[in-house]
Motif scaffolding. Structure first.
Motif, PDB file in Angstrom:
ATOM      1  N   TYR A  21      49.728  34.070  44.131  1.00 46.49           N
ATOM      2  CA  TYR A  21      50.448  32.799  43.999  1.00 46.49           C
ATOM      3  C   TYR A  21      50.582  32.412  42.526  1.00 46.49           C
ATOM      4  O   TYR A  21      51.681  32.061  42.069  1.00 46.49           O
ATOM      5  CB  TYR A  21      49.724  31.690  44.780  1.00 46.49           C
ATOM      6  N   LEU A  22      49.485  32.448  41.792  1.00 44.49           N
ATOM      7  CA  LEU A  22      49.499  32.051  40.378  1.00 44.49           C
ATOM      8  C   LEU A  22      50.421  32.947  39.557  1.00 44.49           C
ATOM      9  O   LEU A  22      51.187  32.461  38.711  1.00 44.49           O
ATOM     10  CB  LEU A  22      48.089  32.085  39.801  1.00 44.49           C
ATOM     11  N   GLU A  23      50.366  34.245  39.796  1.00 45.35           N
ATOM     12  CA  GLU A  23      51.232  35.167  39.060  1.00 45.35           C
ATOM     13  C   GLU A  23      52.700  34.922  39.404  1.00 45.35           C
ATOM     14  O   GLU A  23      53.556  34.969  38.513  1.00 45.35           O
ATOM     15  CB  GLU A  23      50.816  36.612  39.347  1.00 45.35           C
ATOM     16  N   ASN A  24      52.988  34.626  40.661  1.00 43.12           N
ATOM     17  CA  ASN A  24      54.372  34.304  41.057  1.00 43.12           C
ATOM     18  C   ASN A  24      54.849  33.007  40.419  1.00 43.12           C
ATOM     19  O   ASN A  24      56.058  32.820  40.220  1.00 43.12           O
ATOM     20  CB  ASN A  24      54.493  34.215  42.581  1.00 43.12           C
ATOM     21  N   GLU A  25      53.926  32.116  40.079  1.00 43.65           N
ATOM     22  CA  GLU A  25      54.257  30.870  39.395  1.00 43.65           C
ATOM     23  C   GLU A  25      54.394  31.074  37.879  1.00 43.65           C
ATOM     24  O   GLU A  25      54.665  30.128  37.154  1.00 43.65           O
ATOM     25  CB  GLU A  25      53.165  29.820  39.662  1.00 43.65           C
ATOM     26  N   GLY A  26      54.147  32.282  37.401  1.00 46.63           N
ATOM     27  CA  GLY A  26      54.311  32.594  35.985  1.00 46.63           C
ATOM     28  C   GLY A  26      53.043  32.516  35.156  1.00 46.63           C
ATOM     29  O   GLY A  26      53.092  32.644  33.934  1.00 46.63           O
ATOM     30  N   HIS A  27      51.904  32.325  35.802  1.00 51.25           N
ATOM     31  CA  HIS A  27      50.640  32.253  35.079  1.00 51.25           C
ATOM     32  C   HIS A  27      50.088  33.657  34.844  1.00 51.25           C
ATOM     33  O   HIS A  27      50.317  34.573  35.635  1.00 51.25           O
ATOM     34  CB  HIS A  27      49.611  31.432  35.866  1.00 51.25           C
ATOM     35  N   GLU A  28      49.335  33.802  33.772  1.00 54.51           N
ATOM     36  CA  GLU A  28      48.613  35.045  33.504  1.00 54.51           C
ATOM     37  C   GLU A  28      47.219  34.896  34.088  1.00 54.51           C
ATOM     38  O   GLU A  28      46.518  33.934  33.801  1.00 54.51           O
ATOM     39  CB  GLU A  28      48.527  35.294  31.997  1.00 54.51           C
ATOM     40  N   VAL A  29      46.800  35.852  34.902  1.00 54.31           N
ATOM     41  CA  VAL A  29      45.486  35.803  35.535  1.00 54.31           C
ATOM     42  C   VAL A  29      44.600  36.883  34.938  1.00 54.31           C
ATOM     43  O   VAL A  29      44.977  38.053  34.877  1.00 54.31           O
ATOM     44  CB  VAL A  29      45.590  35.986  37.064  1.00 54.31           C
ATOM     45  N   VAL A  30      43.423  36.470  34.487  1.00 54.59           N
ATOM     46  CA  VAL A  30      42.387  37.401  34.046  1.00 54.59           C
ATOM     47  C   VAL A  30      41.375  37.460  35.178  1.00 54.59           C
ATOM     48  O   VAL A  30      40.731  36.465  35.498  1.00 54.59           O
ATOM     49  CB  VAL A  30      41.723  36.934  32.732  1.00 54.59           C
ATOM     50  N   ASP A  31      41.246  38.624  35.793  1.00 56.16           N
ATOM     51  CA  ASP A  31      40.424  38.794  36.991  1.00 56.16           C
ATOM     52  C   ASP A  31      39.057  39.369  36.606  1.00 56.16           C
ATOM     53  O   ASP A  31      38.955  40.485  36.131  1.00 56.16           O
ATOM     54  CB  ASP A  31      41.140  39.722  37.970  1.00 56.16           C
ATOM     55  N   PHE A  32      38.015  38.583  36.847  1.00 54.75           N
ATOM     56  CA  PHE A  32      36.650  38.991  36.539  1.00 54.75           C
ATOM     57  C   PHE A  32      35.953  39.605  37.756  1.00 54.75           C
ATOM     58  O   PHE A  32      34.756  39.857  37.723  1.00 54.75           O
ATOM     59  CB  PHE A  32      35.854  37.788  36.017  1.00 54.75           C
ATOM     60  N   GLY A  33      36.725  39.861  38.829  1.00 53.55           N
ATOM     61  CA  GLY A  33      36.165  40.486  40.020  1.00 53.55           C
ATOM     62  C   GLY A  33      35.453  39.493  40.909  1.00 53.55           C
ATOM     63  O   GLY A  33      35.417  38.310  40.611  1.00 53.55           O
ATOM     64  N   THR A  34      34.948  40.000  41.934  1.00 56.15           N
ATOM     65  CA  THR A  34      34.813  41.345  42.397  1.00 56.15           C
ATOM     66  C   THR A  34      36.152  41.841  42.920  1.00 56.15           C
ATOM     67  O   THR A  34      37.070  41.056  43.163  1.00 56.15           O
ATOM     68  CB  THR A  34      33.708  41.461  43.464  1.00 56.15           C
ATOM     69  N   ASN A  35      36.232  43.134  43.089  1.00 57.03           N
ATOM     70  CA  ASN A  35      37.502  43.714  43.502  1.00 57.03           C
ATOM     71  C   ASN A  35      37.421  44.376  44.867  1.00 57.03           C
ATOM     72  O   ASN A  35      38.238  45.242  45.190  1.00 57.03           O
ATOM     73  CB  ASN A  35      37.982  44.703  42.431  1.00 57.03           C
ATOM     74  N   SER A  36      36.441  43.960  45.672  1.00 59.08           N
ATOM     75  CA  SER A  36      36.319  44.492  47.028  1.00 59.08           C
ATOM     76  C   SER A  36      35.510  43.512  47.873  1.00 59.08           C
ATOM     77  O   SER A  36      34.997  42.513  47.364  1.00 59.08           O
ATOM     78  CB  SER A  36      35.619  45.854  47.007  1.00 59.08           C
ATOM     79  N   GLN A  37      35.379  43.837  49.146  1.00 59.17           N
ATOM     80  CA  GLN A  37      34.567  43.023  50.049  1.00 59.17           C
ATOM     81  C   GLN A  37      33.131  43.539  50.128  1.00 59.17           C
ATOM     82  O   GLN A  37      32.329  43.024  50.903  1.00 59.17           O
ATOM     83  CB  GLN A  37      35.182  43.003  51.444  1.00 59.17           C
TER      84      GLN A  37
END
Length: 151
Positions: A21-37
């Motif tokens: 959602y944020l990226e579609n709104e034009g924001h830059e997202v820095v993802d600190f994880g986690t990247n799985s369940q």
């Protein structure tokens, strides 16, 4: 706007949805994880993200865990971070307009994605009421407390 995001395994799926959602709104997202369940420890992801907010490497943070409180407890230990747990758009509006929060914490086991996205939308689009003296005074008091505990 540059947004830091973090989560544990309980918040992974909701974090990913919010991130899109944020990226579609034009924001830059820095993802600190986690990247799985896969089970992980929340501080391993929230603490670095909170540091990024504190060091102004990102403008705001959105952290997702099971109920939101773990993320808020970790984040609020970091100087310059003002995190609030929000479970509805009204609380998100007040967290920004009255308290000038820079981190939003959400509970992936508490709220569904539809309400979570409304909370994020409200929080991201609500400005701090810096022209209202009573809110400015309150926020300044909190910032002074924060400053007293910096090392």
């Amino acid at each position: 706007m540059k947004i830091g995001m973090a989560c544990d395994h309980a918040g992974h799926d909701l974090k990913e949805e919010i991130k899109r959602y944020l990226e579609n709104e034009g924001h830059e997202v820095v993802d600190f994880g986690t990247n799985s369940q896969e089970a992980c420890d929340l501080p391993d992801h929230v603490y670095p993200a909170a540091l990024a907010v504190s060091h102004e490497e990102v403008e705001r943070g959105i952290f997702v865990d099971g109920v939101g409180y773990g993320s808020a407890m970790i984040a609020n230990k970091v100087p310059g971070v003002y995190a609030a747990v929000c479970q509805d758009p009204f609380c998100a509006s007040l967290a920004r307009s009255h308290s000038d929060t820079n981190v939003l914490c959400l509970g992936g086991k508490i709220i569904g994605s539809a309400i979570a996205l409304e909370i994020v939308k409200t929080w991201m689009h609500t400005d701090y009421l810096s022209s209202v003296e009573k809110y400015v005074q309150r926020v300044e008091k909190v910032k002074k407390i924060d400053q007293m505990h910096k090392k």
